[in-house]
Design a protein around this motif. Structure first.
Motif, short mmCIF file in Angstrom:
data_model
loop_
_atom_site.label_atom_id
_atom_site.label_comp_id
_atom_site.label_asym_id
_atom_site.label_seq_id
_atom_site.Cartn_x
_atom_site.Cartn_y
_atom_site.Cartn_z
N LEU A 145 -7.25 44.05 38.43
CA LEU A 145 -7.34 44.37 37.01
C LEU A 145 -6.00 44.05 36.35
CD1 LEU A 145 -9.01 45.69 34.67
CD2 LEU A 145 -7.79 47.81 35.21
N ASP A 146 -6.07 43.45 35.15
CA ASP A 146 -4.87 43.13 34.39
C ASP A 146 -4.87 43.71 32.99
OD1 ASP A 146 -3.71 40.96 36.29
OD2 ASP A 146 -5.77 40.29 35.93
N ILE A 147 -6.06 43.94 32.43
CA ILE A 147 -6.18 44.31 31.02
C ILE A 147 -7.23 45.42 30.88
CG2 ILE A 147 -6.83 43.50 28.70
CD1 ILE A 147 -6.27 40.58 30.00
N LEU A 148 -6.88 46.45 30.13
CA LEU A 148 -7.85 47.48 29.75
C LEU A 148 -7.89 47.56 28.23
CD1 LEU A 148 -9.75 49.94 30.14
CD2 LEU A 148 -7.68 51.36 30.20
N VAL A 149 -9.09 47.45 27.67
CA VAL A 149 -9.28 47.66 26.23
C VAL A 149 -10.09 48.93 26.06
CG1 VAL A 149 -10.10 46.72 24.05
CG2 VAL A 149 -9.25 45.17 25.83
N ASN A 150 -9.46 49.97 25.54
CA ASN A 150 -10.13 51.24 25.28
C ASN A 150 -10.79 51.18 23.91
OD1 ASN A 150 -9.64 52.98 27.58
ND2 ASN A 150 -7.47 52.95 27.01
N ASN A 151 -12.01 50.68 23.90
CA ASN A 151 -12.73 50.51 22.64
C ASN A 151 -13.81 51.56 22.42
OD1 ASN A 151 -13.85 48.79 20.30
ND2 ASN A 151 -15.60 48.97 21.68
N ALA A 152 -14.35 52.14 23.49
CA ALA A 152 -15.45 53.10 23.34
C ALA A 152 -15.02 54.27 22.45
CB ALA A 152 -15.88 53.62 24.71
#
Length: 272
Positions: free
Chosen positions: A108-115
């Motif tokens: 894993l390199d990127i987390l987008v917390n959009n929820a």
């Protein structure tokens, strides 16, 4: 004559007859998780990340059909993506989300917390259920997904991008709890950036203004007098579209923003 390319590229001269140009995308070899990505802003973010070379995990809570549609669109254009169901307000399901990410893509390199979720109510209508429903997903869920992502990032670090909102500072009436959740997201972004910087993990947030999404249309927001009022005071004279937000996520996920952390980027058409 000088030829200028809009994209970086590599030249392969190993074949004496043919010379090939390989476009180098910003996120080649990266793996991203986007929460709440079955529709709206999250779906557009997932597609933009994939378009720049990232393998994308399209998380959804209930709309499998929507998530599968996003995955199909990414795969049909040569990208890599899978859909994974998880309610990111629940730790066990978050752990499963990241386990499936590792199984599919190895890292894993990127987390987008959009929820996120929003419900509107004046003060007298606020209940415990109204409060916890929004804080559990918008704040606790963001913290728990970030916690798990940090465990999953490699030694080279990673990028966490939180999707907040203009309401954290514009603070409209009758949305007290929602405003508070997004103010919390802004504070978390700055605190985590300081906490995780030594591990080369960058944390930034994007704060959109009113955006036309499926959820906003279903709630009647995009055809409301409120929309017209917002457009009247917005310098660019319109509300946003999901494609107005997604390119900024690509920027914050890429090495183009390697020295940017703890920042809050407002994408609002000039409205503050």
């Amino acid at each position: 004559m000088i030829l200028v390319s809009l994209y970086p590229f590599r030249v392969d001269r190993s074949n004496s007859i043919h010379t090939t140009l390989t476009i180098v995308k910003k996120l080649d070899g990266k793996v991203a998780v986007v929460t709440g990505a079955s529709k709206g802003i999250g779906a557009e973010i997932a597609k933009h990340l994939a378009g720049e070379g990232a393998a994308v995990v399209v998380n959804y809570a209930s709309s499998k059909e929507g998530a599968d549609r996003v995955v199909d669109e990414i795969v049909s254009t040569g990208g890599k993506a899978i859909a994974v169901q998880a309610n990111v307000a629940k730790k066990a399901e978050i752990q499963q989300l990241f386990a499936e990410t590792k199984q599919a893509f190895g890292k894993l390199d990127i987390l987008v917390n959009n929820a996120g979720i929003y419900e509107f109510s004046p003060l007298e209508g606020i209940t415990e259920e109204h409060f916890y429903k929004q804080f559990d997903l918008n704040v606790l869920g963001l913290l728990l997904t970030s916690q798990q992502a940090v465990k999953s990032f490699g030694e080279e670090g990673g990028s966490i991008i939180n999707i907040s909102s203009i309401v954290s500072t514009l603070t409209p009436a009758n949305s007290l709890v929602y405003n508070a959740t997004k103010a919390a997201v802004d504070a978390i972004t700055k605190s985590l950036a300081k906490e995780l910087g030594s591990r080369n993990i960058r944390v930034n947030s994007i704060n959109p203004g009113m955006v036309e999404t499926e959820g906003a249309r279903t709630a009647g927001i995009t055809e409301s007098e409120g929309r017209r009022q917002v457009e009247a005071i917005t310098p660019l004279g319109r509300i946003g579209q999901p494609h107005d937000i997604a390119p900024a996520v690509v920027f914050l996920a890429s090495s183009d923003s390697a020295w940017i952390t703890g920042e809050t980027l407002y994408i609002t058409g000039g409205l503050y």
